[in-house]
Write an enzyme that holds these catalytic residues in place. Structure first.
Site, PDB file in Angstrom:
ATOM      1  CG  HIS A 116      -2.157  -0.959   0.776  1.00 58.41           C
ATOM      2  ND1 HIS A 116      -2.197  -2.255   1.202  1.00 58.41           N
ATOM      3  CD2 HIS A 116      -3.228  -0.794  -0.037  1.00 58.41           C
ATOM      4  CE1 HIS A 116      -3.267  -2.837   0.687  1.00 58.41           C
ATOM      5  NE2 HIS A 116      -3.912  -1.975  -0.062  1.00 58.41           N
ATOM      6  NE  ARG A 145      -6.371   0.210  -2.258  1.00 57.59           N
ATOM      7  CZ  ARG A 145      -5.882   0.194  -3.495  1.00 57.59           C
ATOM      8  NH1 ARG A 145      -5.826   1.314  -4.195  1.00 57.59           N
ATOM      9  NH2 ARG A 145      -5.438  -0.924  -4.035  1.00 57.59           N
ATOM     10  NE  ARG A 192     -10.956  -1.684  -0.384  1.00 63.73           N
ATOM     11  CZ  ARG A 192      -9.676  -1.941  -0.629  1.00 63.73           C
ATOM     12  NH1 ARG A 192      -9.347  -2.907  -1.448  1.00 63.73           N
ATOM     13  NH2 ARG A 192      -8.734  -1.212  -0.077  1.00 63.73           N
ATOM     14  CD  GLU A 234      -9.545  -7.869  -2.299  1.00 66.74           C
ATOM     15  OE1 GLU A 234      -8.528  -7.215  -2.499  1.00 66.74           O
ATOM     16  OE2 GLU A 234     -10.310  -7.671  -1.324  1.00 66.74           O
ATOM     17  CG  ASN A 274      -3.107  -4.954  -5.901  1.00 60.74           C
ATOM     18  OD1 ASN A 274      -2.737  -5.113  -7.051  1.00 60.74           O
ATOM     19  ND2 ASN A 274      -3.588  -3.816  -5.459  1.00 60.74           N
ATOM     20  CG  ASP A 275      -5.164  -8.581  -1.104  1.00 62.25           C
ATOM     21  OD1 ASP A 275      -4.077  -8.743  -0.526  1.00 62.25           O
ATOM     22  OD2 ASP A 275      -5.918  -7.630  -0.866  1.00 62.25           O
ATOM     23  NE  ARG A 330      -0.893  -5.973  -1.499  1.00 57.36           N
ATOM     24  CZ  ARG A 330      -2.124  -5.490  -1.558  1.00 57.36           C
ATOM     25  NH1 ARG A 330      -3.160  -6.253  -1.294  1.00 57.36           N
ATOM     26  NH2 ARG A 330      -2.329  -4.259  -1.898  1.00 57.36           N
ATOM     27  CB  CYS A 380     -10.136  -2.303  -8.720  1.00 54.90           C
ATOM     28  SG  CYS A 380     -10.354  -3.421  -7.338  1.00 54.90           S
TER      29      CYS A 380
HETATM   30  C1  PEP Z   1      -6.384  -5.721  -4.490  1.00 60.26           C
HETATM   31  O1  PEP Z   1      -6.129  -6.522  -3.602  1.00 60.26           O
HETATM   32  O2  PEP Z   1      -6.109  -5.908  -5.700  1.00 60.26           O
HETATM   33  C2  PEP Z   1      -7.028  -4.439  -4.152  1.00 60.26           C
HETATM   34  C3  PEP Z   1      -7.428  -3.617  -5.086  1.00 60.26           C
HETATM   35  O3  PEP Z   1      -7.144  -4.123  -2.821  1.00 60.26           O
HETATM   36  P1  PEP Z   1      -5.918  -3.589  -1.914  1.00 60.26           P
HETATM   37  O4  PEP Z   1      -4.747  -3.360  -2.830  1.00 60.26           O
HETATM   38  O5  PEP Z   1      -6.366  -2.348  -1.257  1.00 60.26           O
HETATM   39  O6  PEP Z   1      -5.698  -4.714  -0.971  1.00 60.26           O
HETATM   40 MG    MG Z   2      -7.042  -6.190  -1.682  1.00 59.18          MG
END
Ligand code: PEP
Ligand code: MG
Length: 578
Positions: A190, A297, A333, A432, A455-456, A466, A503
């Site tokens: 993040h 977010r 979200r 996710e 991402n997750d 990650r 996303c």
């Molecule tokens: C993701 O996991 O791809 C996502 C968009 O959420 P975050 O990056 O905030 O965990």
């Molecule tokens: Mg996520």
């Protein structure tokens, strides 16, 4: 000149002077001292304690007027500073080990911090942060290090740190921090996402940059390639100056696409939306040509503060976002706290595996008070534009149903209170977790849309943290497993006639644009500045070409085959910017 290679997480080329943010506690040098030096070392320690006490009292005096309650924390800091046991242990270690006082103090401080981390009682465990804070101050005074806090940054600088938390990054001002580079971190941490949101060029995962630089060194950061060049020679400097200029030309060219539709040569549309990390970013969205906000977010609302955001405060913020984005949608979200995002106002216990722990919807379903406050604020804002809501980290249908129950409760409350809301509000599920992807057919029957959070999804599917730079090489969106999961999710959604967006950061990668188009994803949401480049690619191809490309890509066995084929195809079609 030293050139270091890391992970480029936020593009842009910048030059500047270094501001080194030292992690004083973990990087203290230890050396032996003579017995005769002992009194002087003890004296140095006592002096540092007095200077620190004065420092704390001065800050306390400053904040007392406006923040009476918050100022009380400094009473705790003063108590820690004067703790007899801690002082006794430092002096004892000095005498026994005959080491410099910084090293003795850091050792004792680390021991106290570790002991407090183990305590079962939340309130007491949280005190470790206070001990950490006070210890850093004492060490700074022992070492004579002046600047350690970002707020002390005077002019423009490139910040170099071992690690930065998402909240530290959120607090950065673009006027002062022109770029940053860290030893630790991965592409989808993040902190990295925040850097892109703030459009601050950044390189992470440089492993040991903090030990290679000093305050005042000159550095070039190339956030696109992931390089950091310390004290560059004249020739390198000139080369980067030229590249910096070229980059500006490319950006200017791309900005001409802003008002053109995002469609293929044969008319297939795909929506490009924006990810928002901080409420203030809303203002910059129109300039990049986004068709709404695909991921709002909300966690950053909760960071960098001691209290919780109330319903009214959230309502106003959501309402503003909706009004500014109308007629395009805003997909809010619900709170995704945990993982690498921690709020100072929650007493969240330290966990061994925070990404697998009490996070996102799991936290909200346990803290329904916090969850419902947010849902009420979202619902109340809904009549002011085109609002949709989505839940993060859903692992199966039961969680979706439980979350929806609380949403229904919130709706019923508002109805009783005669407060307006959009009763047809679309409710989506973030995909996710591998379990959500594998049961997408079930979830699609009860969700209004999906948003794939790669991402997750990548970290959980490939079992790769990650934010860990050591295994960043394994974090591969092009892994055949990920491609298959995406395909399955899109097919399951379309079978139930619901739409799918992506996303996660994969959506912002030009090299995946063609594939995602070919897999028939309906919308892509990304950092605003990434939009023009993706649009440019989509406008140069036909939907048929993209589908053929996706079919071929899905037939490969290895990540390398996937990426090689992609690169070759892009080169042949002239889709690359470089
Ligand atoms: C993701 O996991 O791809 C996502 C968009 O959420 P975050 O990056 O905030 O965990
Ligand atoms: Mg996520």
């Amino acid at each position: 000149m030293i050139k270091l290679e890391g992970i480029g997480v936020s593009p842009g080329i910048v030059r500047g002077e270094i501001f080194l943010l030292r992690n004083v506690i973990s990087s203290i040098a230890s050396y032996s001292i003579e017995k005769s030096q002992l009194p002087a070392e003890i004296e140095r320690f006592k002096r540092a304690l007095i200077v620190t006490e004065n420092e704390i009292k001065k800050i306390q005096g400053k904040v007392k007027g406006e923040f009476k309650k918050e100022a009380r924390i400094f009473d705790v800091h003063l108590l820690i500073l004067k703790d007899k046991r801690m002082i006794r242990e430092v002096i004892q270690r000095l005498r026994e080990k005959r080491e410099n006082v910084e090293s003795a103090f850091a050792f004792v401080a680390r021991r106290f911090i570790a002991a407090f981390s183990q305590i079962d009682v939340d309130y007491l465990r949280e005190r470790k942060f206070d001990i950490e804070d006070v210890s850093k101050r004492v060490l700074r005074n022992l070492l004579g290090v002046q600047c350690e806090n970002l707020s002390q940054l005077k002019g423009k600088a490139v910040v170099i740190a071992h690690n930065l938390s998402p909240s530290e990054t959120a607090g950065m001002s673009r006027d002062k921090v022109v770029a940053f580079a860290t030893d630790m971190g991965g592409r989808t941490s993040h902190t990295a996402i925040m850097a892109r949101a703030l459009e601050i060029p950044a390189v992470v995962g440089l492993k040991d940059i903090t030990s290679r630089v000093q305050n005042g060194d000159f550095i070039i950061i190339d956030g696109g390639r992931g390089s950091a060049i310390i004290n560059p020679d004249e020739e390198t400097l000139e080369r980067y100056k030229k590249e910096q200029g070229d980059l500006l030309v490319v950006r200017k060219e791309l900005s001409t696409l802003k008002d053109l539709p995002c469609q293929t040569k044969d008319g297939r549309r795909i929506k490009l939306r924006s990810n928002i990390e901080l409420p203030g970013e809303i203002m910059h969205i129109p300039s990049h040509g986004a068709e709404g906000i695909g991921l709002y977010r909300t966690e950053f609302f909760y960071l960098n503060r001691q209290d919780l955001p109330g319903e009214e405060e959230q309502y106003i913020s959501y309402k503003t976002a909706l009004e500014k984005t109308k007629p395009y949608p805003v997909i809010i979200r619900t709170l995704d706290i945990g993982g690498d995002k921690f709020a100072s106002s929650f007493q969240v216990p330290t966990e061994l595996n925070p990404f697998l722990g009490w996070r996102a919807i799991r936290f909200c379903l346990a803290r329904t008070d916090i969850f419902k406050t947010q849902l009420r604020a979202i619902l109340r804002a809904s009549p002011f534009g085109n609002l949709k809501i989505m839940y993060p980290m859903i692992s199966g249908i039961e969680e979706l149903r439980k979350a929806n129950l609380i949403l229904e409760e919130a709706k019923a409350e508002l109805e009783t209170e005669k407060k307006d809301f959009d009763s047809n509000l679309e409710v989506g599920v973030m995909i996710e977790t591998p379990s959500a992807a594998m049961t997408a057919d079930i979830l699609a029957r009860e969700a209004d849309f999906f948003s794939i959070g790669t991402n997750d999804l990548i970290q959980y599917s490939i079992a790769v943290d990650r934010i860990n730079e050591k295994i960043a090489y394994l974090y591969e969106p092009a892994h055949p497993a990920i491609l298959r999961l995406i395909k399955k999710v899109v097919e399951s959604a379309h079978k139930e006639k619901i739409w799918v967006e992506m996303c996660g950061e994969m959506a912002a990668e030009p090299s995946f644009a063609l594939l995602l188009l070919g897999l028939e994803i309906d919308a892509l949401s990304m950092s605003p500045f990434a939009i023009p480049e993706i649009k440019k690619i989509i406008r140069q191809v036909t939907f048929w070409e993209a589908k053929e490309f996706a079919k071929k890509t899905l037939s490969f066995e290895t990540t390398k085959e996937v990426t090689d084929y992609g690169r070759h195809f892009y080169q042949e079609k002239g889709l690359l910017n470089e």
